[in-house]
Design an enzyme around this catalytic site. Structure first.
Site, PDB file in Angstrom:
ATOM      1  N   GLY A 165       0.853  -1.196   0.000  1.00  0.00           N
ATOM      2  CA  GLY A 165       0.000   0.000   0.000  1.00  0.00           C
ATOM      3  C   GLY A 165       0.875   1.227   0.000  1.00  0.00           C
ATOM      4  O   GLY A 165       2.064   1.146  -0.333  1.00  0.00           O
TER       5      GLY A 165
ATOM      6  N   ASN B 193       2.005   2.859   2.475  1.00  0.00           N
ATOM      7  CA  ASN B 193       3.048   2.908   3.513  1.00  0.00           C
ATOM      8  C   ASN B 193       4.087   1.805   3.446  1.00  0.00           C
ATOM      9  O   ASN B 193       5.145   1.947   4.052  1.00  0.00           O
ATOM     10  CB  ASN B 193       2.407   2.865   4.909  1.00  0.00           C
ATOM     11  CG  ASN B 193       1.475   4.028   5.113  1.00  0.00           C
ATOM     12  OD1 ASN B 193       1.777   5.143   4.695  1.00  0.00           O
ATOM     13  ND2 ASN B 193       0.335   3.769   5.718  1.00  0.00           N
ATOM     14  N   GLY B 194       3.789   0.721   2.783  1.00  0.00           N
ATOM     15  CA  GLY B 194       4.786  -0.344   2.809  1.00  0.00           C
ATOM     16  C   GLY B 194       4.425  -1.597   2.031  1.00  0.00           C
ATOM     17  O   GLY B 194       3.386  -1.666   1.382  1.00  0.00           O
ATOM     18  N   ILE B 195       5.364  -2.565   2.117  1.00  0.00           N
ATOM     19  CA  ILE B 195       5.162  -3.858   1.454  1.00  0.00           C
ATOM     20  C   ILE B 195       5.125  -4.929   2.539  1.00  0.00           C
ATOM     21  O   ILE B 195       5.949  -4.913   3.460  1.00  0.00           O
ATOM     22  CB  ILE B 195       6.316  -4.164   0.481  1.00  0.00           C
ATOM     23  CG1 ILE B 195       6.563  -2.974  -0.457  1.00  0.00           C
ATOM     24  CG2 ILE B 195       6.022  -5.422  -0.332  1.00  0.00           C
ATOM     25  CD1 ILE B 195       7.769  -3.144  -1.354  1.00  0.00           C
ATOM     26  N   VAL B 196       4.144  -5.834   2.419  1.00  0.00           N
ATOM     27  CA  VAL B 196       3.980  -6.855   3.453  1.00  0.00           C
ATOM     28  C   VAL B 196       4.267  -8.236   2.857  1.00  0.00           C
ATOM     29  O   VAL B 196       3.790  -8.570   1.769  1.00  0.00           O
ATOM     30  CB  VAL B 196       2.544  -6.818   4.036  1.00  0.00           C
ATOM     31  CG1 VAL B 196       2.398  -7.779   5.203  1.00  0.00           C
ATOM     32  CG2 VAL B 196       2.183  -5.401   4.492  1.00  0.00           C
TER      33      VAL B 196
ATOM     34  N   LYS C 214       6.432  -6.379   7.566  1.00  0.00           N
ATOM     35  CA  LYS C 214       6.130  -5.178   6.782  1.00  0.00           C
ATOM     36  C   LYS C 214       7.338  -4.245   6.714  1.00  0.00           C
ATOM     37  O   LYS C 214       7.857  -3.809   7.754  1.00  0.00           O
ATOM     38  CB  LYS C 214       4.937  -4.430   7.400  1.00  0.00           C
ATOM     39  CG  LYS C 214       4.536  -3.193   6.579  1.00  0.00           C
ATOM     40  CD  LYS C 214       3.201  -2.621   7.035  1.00  0.00           C
ATOM     41  CE  LYS C 214       2.819  -1.376   6.273  1.00  0.00           C
ATOM     42  NZ  LYS C 214       1.487  -0.882   6.617  1.00  0.00           N
TER      43      LYS C 214
ATOM     44  N   ASP D 115     -10.770   4.669   9.929  1.00  0.00           N
ATOM     45  CA  ASP D 115     -10.786   4.349   8.495  1.00  0.00           C
ATOM     46  C   ASP D 115     -11.361   2.950   8.267  1.00  0.00           C
ATOM     47  O   ASP D 115     -10.650   2.028   7.862  1.00  0.00           O
ATOM     48  CB  ASP D 115      -9.366   4.459   7.943  1.00  0.00           C
ATOM     49  CG  ASP D 115      -9.347   4.651   6.433  1.00  0.00           C
ATOM     50  OD1 ASP D 115     -10.442   4.790   5.835  1.00  0.00           O
ATOM     51  OD2 ASP D 115      -8.262   4.658   5.849  1.00  0.00           O
TER      52      ASP D 115
HETATM   53  N1  LIG Z   1      -0.896  -8.972   9.487  1.00  0.00           N
HETATM   54  C1  LIG Z   1      -1.327  -9.205   8.251  1.00  0.00           C
HETATM   55  N2  LIG Z   1      -1.820 -10.410   7.928  1.00  0.00           N
HETATM   56  C2  LIG Z   1      -2.266 -10.665   6.673  1.00  0.00           C
HETATM   57  N3  LIG Z   1      -2.246  -9.773   5.654  1.00  0.00           N
HETATM   58  C3  LIG Z   1      -1.751  -8.547   5.908  1.00  0.00           C
HETATM   59  C4  LIG Z   1      -1.271  -8.202   7.212  1.00  0.00           C
HETATM   60  N4  LIG Z   1      -0.858  -6.914   7.171  1.00  0.00           N
HETATM   61  C5  LIG Z   1      -1.066  -6.483   5.925  1.00  0.00           C
HETATM   62  N5  LIG Z   1      -1.605  -7.449   5.145  1.00  0.00           N
HETATM   63  C6  LIG Z   1      -1.943  -7.336   3.716  1.00  0.00           C
HETATM   64  O1  LIG Z   1      -1.109  -6.351   3.135  1.00  0.00           O
HETATM   65  C7  LIG Z   1      -1.913  -5.279   2.592  1.00  0.00           C
HETATM   66  C8  LIG Z   1      -1.189  -3.960   2.771  1.00  0.00           C
HETATM   67  O2  LIG Z   1      -0.940  -3.737   4.146  1.00  0.00           O
HETATM   68  P1  LIG Z   1      -1.228  -2.333   4.831  1.00  0.00           P
HETATM   69  O3  LIG Z   1      -2.673  -1.992   4.661  1.00  0.00           O
HETATM   70  O4  LIG Z   1      -0.692  -2.398   6.218  1.00  0.00           O
HETATM   71  O5  LIG Z   1      -0.319  -1.396   3.942  1.00  0.00           O
HETATM   72  P2  LIG Z   1      -0.374   0.174   3.861  1.00  0.00           P
HETATM   73  O6  LIG Z   1       0.793   0.580   3.036  1.00  0.00           O
HETATM   74  O7  LIG Z   1      -0.455   0.730   5.249  1.00  0.00           O
HETATM   75  O8  LIG Z   1      -1.744   0.389   3.095  1.00  0.00           O
HETATM   76  P3  LIG Z   1      -2.537   1.757   2.803  1.00  0.00           P
HETATM   77  O9  LIG Z   1      -2.075   2.209   1.467  1.00  0.00           O
HETATM   78  O10 LIG Z   1      -3.980   1.304   2.807  1.00  0.00           O
HETATM   79  O11 LIG Z   1      -2.204   2.699   3.933  1.00  0.00           O
HETATM   80  C9  LIG Z   1      -3.235  -5.384   3.319  1.00  0.00           C
HETATM   81  O12 LIG Z   1      -4.288  -4.855   2.549  1.00  0.00           O
HETATM   82  C10 LIG Z   1      -3.386  -6.892   3.516  1.00  0.00           C
HETATM   83  O13 LIG Z   1      -3.872  -7.496   2.350  1.00  0.00           O
END
Ligand SMILES: Nc1ncnc2c1ncn2[C@@H]1O[C@H](COP(=O)(O)OP(=O)(O)OP(=O)(O)O)[C@@H](O)[C@H]1O
Length: 296
Positions: free
Chosen positions: A31, A33-36, A49, A139
């Site tokens: 997303g 903020n990062g890659i998971v 992450k 959110d």
């Molecule tokens: N603990 C977790 N267990 C399973 N899937 C996860 C987990 N954390 C994140 N994900 C997956 O990774 C995706 C991206 O994570 P996250 O929403 O934390 O990123 P972000 O960069 O903060 O996103 P955004 O752009 O919405 O702010 C999530 O939509 C989900 O599909």
């Protein structure tokens, strides 16, 4: 992408400070903020992450602050934060519980529309302990929620919007934000989340129409009134939209009452002439409701 490491499946990541080893299985999401990644370590599977250091610090703090709500597990358990060094560059990351399940909209894809009520009940179960801990989700949207386990528990994966009650909501998405629908402020209070929960339920069934309503609350109400499925819970959805509920438990209780026999009888009588083919679906649906109620 700034300071985010692009890992490969099978790669071994070694924490600079802890020395802990994490084997990358696959990417599970990315997303703003990062890659998971799904990783395996000595403790088993976990989610890792990569994000910039400010995001790692603030998300880590949020997950830790949620420990008090852990009995109900609204989000992933925090495990540890560390850095990985690759070619002289430091990449911050944190490890959290991997939540196994399907994102809300993926889950709904091959389900009957009536499932939206089961998910609403589960969503209210998710919100109640969070609200009792003095916070709100802020959110609330399908992209931030995962349906997990045999009882279809709802868990959050993005906790960035969590806000202390009384403050101004930190992060929001206009489609689910009551202020964008001119139906209230952005003050963090349970009613803010319950408005979003109602819009989310309507969106699970009529996403295009909700998007087209474009912030006009009368059109949102018209969607509920003209939807054969949503009519089953119309009073509850509408009351949540009008700010009547400030307590998830009360909304759940009234939703269960609304979905019980009386309302169904009325609808059945009204549709008797058309020999609706929907009665087996309704029967299965109420069996589910009963199961959810008994399981809780
Ligand atoms: N603990 C977790 N267990 C399973 N899937 C996860 C987990 N954390 C994140 N994900 C997956 O990774 C995706 C991206 O994570 P996250 O929403 O934390 O990123 P972000 O960069 O903060 O996103 P955004 O752009 O919405 O702010 C999530 O939509 C989900 O599909």
């Amino acid at each position: 992408m700034k300071n985010r490491y692009e890992a490969m499946s099978g790669e071994l990541l070694i924490g600079k400070w802890t020395g802990h080893k994490w084997r990358v299985e696959r990417e599970i999401g990315r997303g703003e903020n990062g890659i998971v990644y799904l990783v395996t370590g000595t403790i088993g599977q976990a989610a890792l992450k990569f994000a910039d250091s400010a995001a790692v610090a603030s998300e880590t703090n949020t997950l830790k602050s949620l420990e008090r709500v852990r009995g109900a597990s609204p989000g992933p358990f925090f495990i540890e934060a560390d850095d990985v060094e690759k070619n002289g560059v430091i990449y911050p990351f944190y490890i959290m519980e991997y939540i196994d399940g399907l994102m809300l909209h993926t889950f709904m894809r091959n389900k009957k529309e009536e499932w939206s009520f089961i998910l609403l009940l589960r969503l209210l179960d998710f919100l109640e302990p969070l609200h009792n801990s003095g916070k709100i989700m802020g959110d609330l949207k399908p992209e931030n929620l995962i349906v997990s386990g045999p009882t279809h528990m709802i868990r959050a994966v993005d906790m960035g919007g969590i806000t202390k009650q009384g403050r101004s909501v930190k992060e929001y998405t206009t489609l689910y934000d009551r202020a964008s629908w001119h139906s209230g402020t952005r003050e963090a209070e349970p009613a803010y989340d319950l408005f979003a929960a109602s819009v989310l339920t309507i969106t699970l069934v009529h996403k295009k129409e909700v998007q087209e309503a474009d912030g006009q609350i009368e059109r949102l109400i018209a969607i509920i009134e003209s939807s054969p499925v949503l009519q089953l819970a119309a009073p509850i959805l509408q009351q949540a939209i009008s700010g009547h509920y400030n307590c998830a438990k009360t909304m759940k209780k009234e939703l269960l009452i609304c979905l019980s026999g009386k309302k169904t009888m009325k609808l059945r009588t009204r549709r008797k002439k058309s020999k609706s083919k929907k009665w087996p679906v309704v029967l299965v649906f109420f069996t589910f409701i009963l199961m959810v109620f008994l399981l809780h």
